[in-house]
Motif scaffolding. Structure first.
Motif, PDB file in Angstrom:
ATOM      1  N   ASP B 231      22.013 -22.146  52.113  1.00 20.34           N
ATOM      2  CA  ASP B 231      21.323 -21.133  51.315  1.00 20.34           C
ATOM      3  C   ASP B 231      21.260 -19.862  52.168  1.00 20.34           C
ATOM      4  O   ASP B 231      20.313 -19.660  52.935  1.00 20.34           O
ATOM      5  N   LEU B 232      22.281 -19.005  52.041  1.00 20.85           N
ATOM      6  CA  LEU B 232      22.367 -17.863  52.936  1.00 20.85           C
ATOM      7  C   LEU B 232      21.282 -16.832  52.690  1.00 20.85           C
ATOM      8  O   LEU B 232      20.817 -16.176  53.617  1.00 20.85           O
ATOM      9  N   SER B 233      20.873 -16.674  51.419  1.00 23.46           N
ATOM     10  CA  SER B 233      19.845 -15.661  51.187  1.00 23.46           C
ATOM     11  C   SER B 233      18.528 -16.094  51.815  1.00 23.46           C
ATOM     12  O   SER B 233      17.799 -15.283  52.372  1.00 23.46           O
ATOM     13  N   LYS B 234      18.268 -17.394  51.773  1.00 24.29           N
ATOM     14  CA  LYS B 234      17.061 -17.891  52.463  1.00 24.29           C
ATOM     15  C   LYS B 234      17.204 -17.703  53.974  1.00 24.29           C
ATOM     16  O   LYS B 234      16.284 -17.230  54.647  1.00 24.29           O
ATOM     17  N   ALA B 235      18.410 -18.058  54.489  1.00 28.43           N
ATOM     18  CA  ALA B 235      18.640 -17.909  55.933  1.00 28.43           C
ATOM     19  C   ALA B 235      18.496 -16.447  56.350  1.00 28.43           C
ATOM     20  O   ALA B 235      17.915 -16.139  57.388  1.00 28.43           O
ATOM     21  N   ALA B 236      19.039 -15.539  55.509  1.00 27.05           N
ATOM     22  CA  ALA B 236      18.974 -14.117  55.840  1.00 27.05           C
ATOM     23  C   ALA B 236      17.534 -13.621  55.852  1.00 27.05           C
ATOM     24  O   ALA B 236      17.098 -12.915  56.762  1.00 27.05           O
TER      25      ALA B 236
END
Lengths: 230, 521
Positions: B231-236
């Motif tokens: 989940d890149l948006s969460k990671a970002a």
């Protein structure tokens, strides 16, 4: 001949100015109170310190030149030798900054070390040499560089009196041999008499033109009188 | 100065600074860009933030509180082994985190020494997974660090003041009030903040001992969002939060004055007259003894449990060790190239520009390797399989993370070099690579060696980006060790830990020694 027209150094709260000439082959003592700017003057001539005015050697302007390209060899108060290099290498740097020395260069280095009395000590590093011997290495390099203008910023101040007199004698003989022009900072009138025939006074933000040593010491200017306590 | 500026070194420094900026701000930008906007922080995410800040503050507070009596005891007692103990206090910095965690498990874990003693006494065994494990590990690492810094503060009080105190008949509490507490008020806030900063980014500790809703730090949450959910948006989003935490803590650290960490002069003991009583002597002995046992116990357990298994380690662990050595060599070389070029540029630029370059070089102290790793993954992904590049990426990130320490060693040394030999070099016309070869490198050997030693030890023991990028085939020794722990092959893990700690110390020793041997001062 060294000429400096309208020299001016501006370091914010310290300024110094003057116009003077030093004849070729002259041996000049630079004297004056502590903090008057004696070292600054030498640094300007050597190219370590910016100044305005026209600095010329034999009619050619040398002010814009980087230190290594000026006709100047300077011996500093300390840090004249790289501690990690041998006496031979420290002197060899005077011929080639890359330390690329051919057989003829190596012979010249050995001869210079011999001339200052360090035969057989070529491979020693500064830590294994006495203070006097370290000064001799610096003088050997100065000799090898064959620059016509020699500047000494009290390099022998840390030596004992006997050793200092010996070194001054060595330098006097060497510049007499090579015909180099000498400017030397000193605090001691006896040292000045030993090596120099003229004297430049640096005091109160001014560099005066050189005067004959005996005149200078027998009838010192006001600023010098206070300093010498005479 | 009329000296021709070293344009080449300024360019090299600028390139290095640009590279560091790309690794820090660039990777952050990549994460943000790939994230397609942010989701909002949910209550669970706020929980991570709260836990990160809370555990870091608690770890720092406990470390400092325990360090004060230990430092006081060390400052006023001379005993056999004192200088050895002070040397050991410097070791946790180059000790791989995962090794220390394994050692702590061997002492405080469910099957550890303490639990066994408790079960003989008919009590429940203890476990160090969760909050208290994280705190324990952080205190283990930072108590020695805090002790050294505070000890430095104590020894900075001039001996004459203690003599004056003695001649005025000061009691212990008078000395504390007049001499010691003002020093502590000066020193302790800085120490607290530095440890707080370290504890907000200690990913390996959270990875090994944390997890679950109660004990997940922001960095661990980034790792989970990235690795388990991709989940890149969460990671970002979490990455930005982590950067903010680091920036705030880093800015605070920047403000406070820190005692020097050189360790020079710690051998001195000031003779004290007011603290001669038997009670105080016993108290000091207890403080020093307990601290020594707490620090040396877990390390001894690694040796005891690991020594038997070293020669029967599986081939995969040896392969991992080999990978680690390569990563370390590359990372150290890169770190030193960055540090040297930036330090040289700093010394040649104006004060303002120099401070900027130095500041950029120190950025990574407040950067999160996890954010850096996520960003690099996003940047590499369109072109190549990032997991195939896990080792090079690890080497690069490790180099960036060690850079602030290497810079701290080099910048003052380069400044001294310029002050001492700048004029001589200029008058002889030594410049460029000649200068580097004949003047800079020989004269800077000590800080170069020390900086390289730190970079090598940090890289050898790192368990950060490699965990993010890893695939089953490629691992470094810390990752292999972590996997052995996860599989409960504890004897093999201990043996691997012994190998790892030996490699780390050897890497530091070789570099540091290389900078000291035959140095002409």
């Amino acid at each position: 001949m060294l000429t400096f027209e309208n020299m001016r150094v501006d370091l914010g709260d310290f300024t110094m100015e003057g116009t003077f000439e030093v004849a070729k082959g002259a041996r000049v003592a630079v004297m004056g109170p502590s903090g008057a700017g004696k070292s600054t003057l030498l640094n300007v001539i050597a190219g370590f310190q910016d100044a305005t005015g026209r600095l010329m050697w034999n009619g050619q302007e040398i002010g814009p030149l980087p230190p290594a390209e000026r006709p100047v060899s300077m011996v500093f108060q300390d840090n004249n030798l790289f501690p990690h290099l041998t006496a031979f290498q420290n002197v060899g740097l005077g011929i080639s900054p890359k330390l690329k020395l051919n057989e003829a260069d190596a012979t010249r280095v050995r001869e210079a070390l011999q001339r200052v009395g360090l035969e057989g000590l070529e491979d020693r590093k500064p830590a294994a040499l006495s203070g006097g011997q370290q000064s001799r290495v610096a003088v050997a390099r100065m000799l090898l560089r064959e620059k016509p203008l020699v500047l000494l910023d009290e390099p022998f101040a840390a030596l004992g009196p006997a050793m200092r007199i010996e070194m001054l004698g060595l330098v006097r003989d060497l510049v007499a041999e090579t015909g180099a022009t000498l400017l030397m900072i000193t605090h001691d009138p006896d040292d000045a008499r030993l090596i120099a025939d003229q004297c430049i006074l640096v005091a109160d933000g001014r560099v005066e033109a050189p005067v004959e040593m005996e005149t200078f010491l027998s009838d010192p200017p006001e600023a010098m009188r206070a300093y010498l306590g005479t | 100065m009329a000296v021709r500026a070293g344009t080449l070194s300024i360019w090299a420094g600028a390139v290095s600074a640009a590279l560091v900026l790309a690794l820090t701000l660039g990777t952050l930008g990549a994460v943000v860009w790939r994230a397609d906007g942010f989701g909002a922080l949910g209550p669970r995410d706020w929980g991570y933030v709260w836990f990160t800040v809370w555990q870091a503050a608690a770890s720092a507070a406990i470390s400092v509180a325990l360090a004060i009596p230990v430092a006081r005891a060390l400052a006023r007692r001379q005993f056999w082994g004192r200088s050895a103990l002070i040397t050991v206090l410097g070791a946790p910095f180059i000790l791989p985190t995962i090794v220390a965690i394994l050692g702590l498990l061997a002492v405080f874990g469910r099957t550890g020494v303490v639990s066994e003693v408790l079960s003989w006494a008919g009590l429940e065994p203890i476990s160090i997974f969760g909050v208290h494990g994280i705190l324990l590990a952080h205190v283990f690492f930072n108590l020695p660090f805090a002790t050294r810094l505070i000890l430095q503060g104590w020894l900075a009080i001039p001996a004459e003041r203690f003599r004056l105190a003695a001649s005025l008949g000061f009691t212990v509490s008078d000395v504390a009030r007049v001499l010691e507490r003002p020093m502590l008020r000066d020193v302790v806030p800085g120490v607290f903040l530095v440890i707080f900063l370290i504890c907000t980014t200690s990913f390996a500790v959270a990875l090994a001992l944390g997890g679950g809703p109660q004990a997940t730090t922001v960095e661990l949450a980034i790792y989970q969002a990235f690795r388990f959910d991709f989940d890149l948006s969460k990671a970002a989003l979490l990455g930005l939060v982590q950067v903010m935490i680091c920036v705030v803590a880093g800015a605070l650290v920047f403000k406070v004055r820190l005692p020097s960490t050189s360790g020079v002069g710690l051998d001195r003991v000031v003779r004290r007259w007011e603290a001669d009583g038997l009670g105080l002597r016993v108290l000091d002995a207890l403080c020093i003894g307990l601290a020594a046992v707490f620090l040396l116990g877990p390390l001894s357990m690694i040796v005891i449990e690991g020594i038997g298994g070293v020669f029967s380690l599986p081939g995969s662990v040896l392969e991992a060790a080999w990978s680690s050595i390569w990563v370390t060599v590359v990372s150290t070389a890169l770190c030193m190239a960055l540090a040297l070029s930036m330090a040289l540029a700093v010394s040649r630029l104006s004060a303002g520009a120099g401070a900027l370059v130095e500041g950029i070089g120190s950025l990574t102290i407040a950067a999160s390797p996890l954010v850096m790793g996520t960003g690099l993954f996003v940047m590499i992904f369109p072109f190549a399989d990032p997991t195939a590049l896990s080792l090079p990426v690890t080497a690069v990130v490790n180099a960036a993370m060690a850079l602030p320490f290497a810079l701290r060693a080099l910048v003052p040394a380069v400044r001294d070099l310029q002050a001492g030999y700048g004029n001589l070099s200029a008058s002889l016309g030594i410049s460029g690579f000649t200068w580097l070869r004949w003047v800079a490198v020989p004269r800077l050997r000590r800080p170069l060696g020390f900086g390289a030693g730190l970079a090598a030890a940090l890289s050898m023991g790192d368990l950060g980006v490699i965990a993010l990028f890893s695939n089953p085939d490629v691992e470094t020794l810390p990752l292999a060790l972590f996997r052995l722990m996860g599989a409960y092959r504890l004897e093999q893990a201990a043996a691997a830990a012994l190998v790892l700690v030996t490699l780390s110390l050897a890497a530091f020793w070789i570099c540091d020694r290389g900078g000291r041997v035959d140095v002409d001062v």
